[in-house]
Write an enzyme that holds these catalytic residues in place. Structure first.
Site, PDB file in Angstrom:
ATOM      1  N   ARG A 222     -24.277  30.697  37.253  1.00 39.98           N
ATOM      2  CA  ARG A 222     -25.410  30.609  38.173  1.00 39.98           C
ATOM      3  C   ARG A 222     -25.782  29.137  38.344  1.00 39.98           C
ATOM      4  O   ARG A 222     -25.713  28.348  37.377  1.00 39.98           O
ATOM      5  CB  ARG A 222     -26.630  31.356  37.614  1.00 39.98           C
ATOM      6  CG  ARG A 222     -26.520  32.859  37.661  1.00 39.98           C
ATOM      7  CD  ARG A 222     -26.585  33.387  39.097  1.00 39.98           C
ATOM      8  NE  ARG A 222     -26.480  34.834  39.157  1.00 39.98           N
ATOM      9  CZ  ARG A 222     -25.370  35.518  39.471  1.00 39.98           C
ATOM     10  NH1 ARG A 222     -24.251  34.866  39.740  1.00 39.98           N
ATOM     11  NH2 ARG A 222     -25.387  36.833  39.541  1.00 39.98           N
ATOM     12  N   HIS A 270     -19.164  30.198  46.236  1.00 39.21           N
ATOM     13  CA  HIS A 270     -19.431  31.391  45.401  1.00 39.21           C
ATOM     14  C   HIS A 270     -18.321  32.435  45.614  1.00 39.21           C
ATOM     15  O   HIS A 270     -18.567  33.562  46.046  1.00 39.21           O
ATOM     16  CB  HIS A 270     -20.811  31.989  45.718  1.00 39.21           C
ATOM     17  CG  HIS A 270     -21.336  32.881  44.619  1.00 39.21           C
ATOM     18  ND1 HIS A 270     -22.660  32.987  44.309  1.00 39.21           N
ATOM     19  CD2 HIS A 270     -20.699  33.711  43.754  1.00 39.21           C
ATOM     20  CE1 HIS A 270     -22.829  33.842  43.307  1.00 39.21           C
ATOM     21  NE2 HIS A 270     -21.640  34.292  42.963  1.00 39.21           N
TER      22      HIS A 270
HETATM   23  C1  OXD Z   1     -22.148  38.574  40.501  1.00 37.59           C
HETATM   24  C2  OXD Z   1     -21.820  37.398  41.331  1.00 37.59           C
HETATM   25  O1  OXD Z   1     -23.076  38.533  39.704  1.00 37.59           O
HETATM   26  O2  OXD Z   1     -20.997  37.514  42.261  1.00 37.59           O
HETATM   27  O3  OXD Z   1     -21.440  39.591  40.659  1.00 37.59           O
HETATM   28  O4  OXD Z   1     -22.357  36.313  41.101  1.00 37.59           O
END
Ligand code: OXD
Length: 307
Positions: A222, A270
């Site tokens: 994150r 991401h």
């Molecule tokens: C998840 C993400 O938590 O893609 O699945 O970050």
């Protein structure tokens, strides 16, 4: 069975077909449709805080991803089980991403690509694989798979977790007391931690400067784990070689972010692990079936630890 899709990102259309195939009997409502408030099940990604507490029939909250931090950020969650997606395909995809990233630094593609932009032909001395120790923060289902794949490729691997674990081929460090020793030996640091109050901001100046000279960071957990200014300072000063960043506090990463243009830093959108909608939907359907049979669903998280 009424299912509410509750997300600040909208209707999560990419899931629609897979969900209706996996749960043909269910009726789906999208928050803020009023019917969503009477649903039995909530499927969530970044739900608006307070909405789930307004659903009196709710029996299960299911993340549509591996992370549950955006659900646990709601301080008014009702007392029902919260499940996450646990997917071998996703763990394998993340292992591919990390392996590519480790090779990128190990085989010096970062430098060669920068040189190619200036038409510079320069062959670097090849660094021995044994001298590229990869340190993995977070040894849950994804971290363990990443550790397995890297050690299978001959990299020395260390892992750091809250509590001690036994993992073949991995030097495991545990808890705050062992974090400095873990960091001091990691030539590539990979962050796969869950986001909790304890891990937020863990990639800060104090910890990143414990890495050996020329180390790099791979971040696919994150954005909140990283103090961006601290990374920028350590990369610009030359203490750190660079970073590959896949997650950010604000996504898409704003065009004005200095991360896009700092030499040594590569931004990816991401993409490190995307579970397939059909796999997500079948896990959700299986958990709903378990709930209906009075069994405990799979992959229930513990809100008190945050994962
Ligand atoms: C998840 C993400 O938590 O893609 O699945 O970050």
């Amino acid at each position: 069975m009424d299912i509410a899709i509750v997300s600040r990102l909208g209707k999560l259309e990419f899931m629609a077909q897979a969900l209706s195939e996996a749960l043909p009997e269910a009726r789906f409502f999208h928050w803020p449709e009023p019917e969503a408030l009477s649903a039995d099940i909530a499927l969530c990604w970044a739900p608006e805080p307070g909405v789930l507490a307004r659903m009196p029939n709710l029996r299960l909250i299911h993340s549509i991803g591996a992370g549950v931090d955006s659900i646990l950020a709601d301080p008014h969650l009702p007392p029902v089980p919260i499940c996450r997606i646990r997917d071998e395909g996703l763990a394998r995809a993340m292992a591919d991403y990390v392996l590519w990233s480790v090779l990128y630094f190990h085989r010096q593609f970062d430098r060669v690509i920068a040189n190619a932009g200036q038409h510079i032909w320069h062959r670097y001395e090849q660094r021995a694989r044994e001298k590229m120790r990869v340190g993995i923060m977070g040894l849950g289902s994804i971290g363990s798979e990443v550790a397995r794949v890297l050690s299978q490729h001959g990299y020395p691997v260390s892992g750091w977790a809250r509590s001690r674990k036994d993992m073949a081929g991995v030097d495991v460090y545990a808890g705050d007391a062992e974090l400095p020793n873990f960091l001091e030996s990691a030539n590539v640091l990979v962050c796969l931690l869950p986001l909790t109050a304890e891990t937020e901001g863990i990639l800060n100046h104090r910890h990143l400067s414990m890495l050996p000279e020329d180390a790099s960071l791979i971040l696919c957990s994150r954005g909140e784990h990283l103090v961006v200014e601290d990374l920028l300072e350590l990369v610009k000063s030359g203490h750190m070689r660079g970073a590959i960043l896949d997650v950010f506090t604000s996504e898409p990463l704003p065009a004005c972010s200095p991360l896009w243009s700092t030499p040594g830093i590569l931004v990816t959108p991401h993409m490190s692990g995307l579970a397939k909608p059909r796999d997500i939907a079948s896990q959700i359907a299986e958990n709903i079936a378990r709930l209906e049979r009075g069994e405990t669903p799979h992959s229930v998280i513990d809100p008190s630890v945050g994962y």
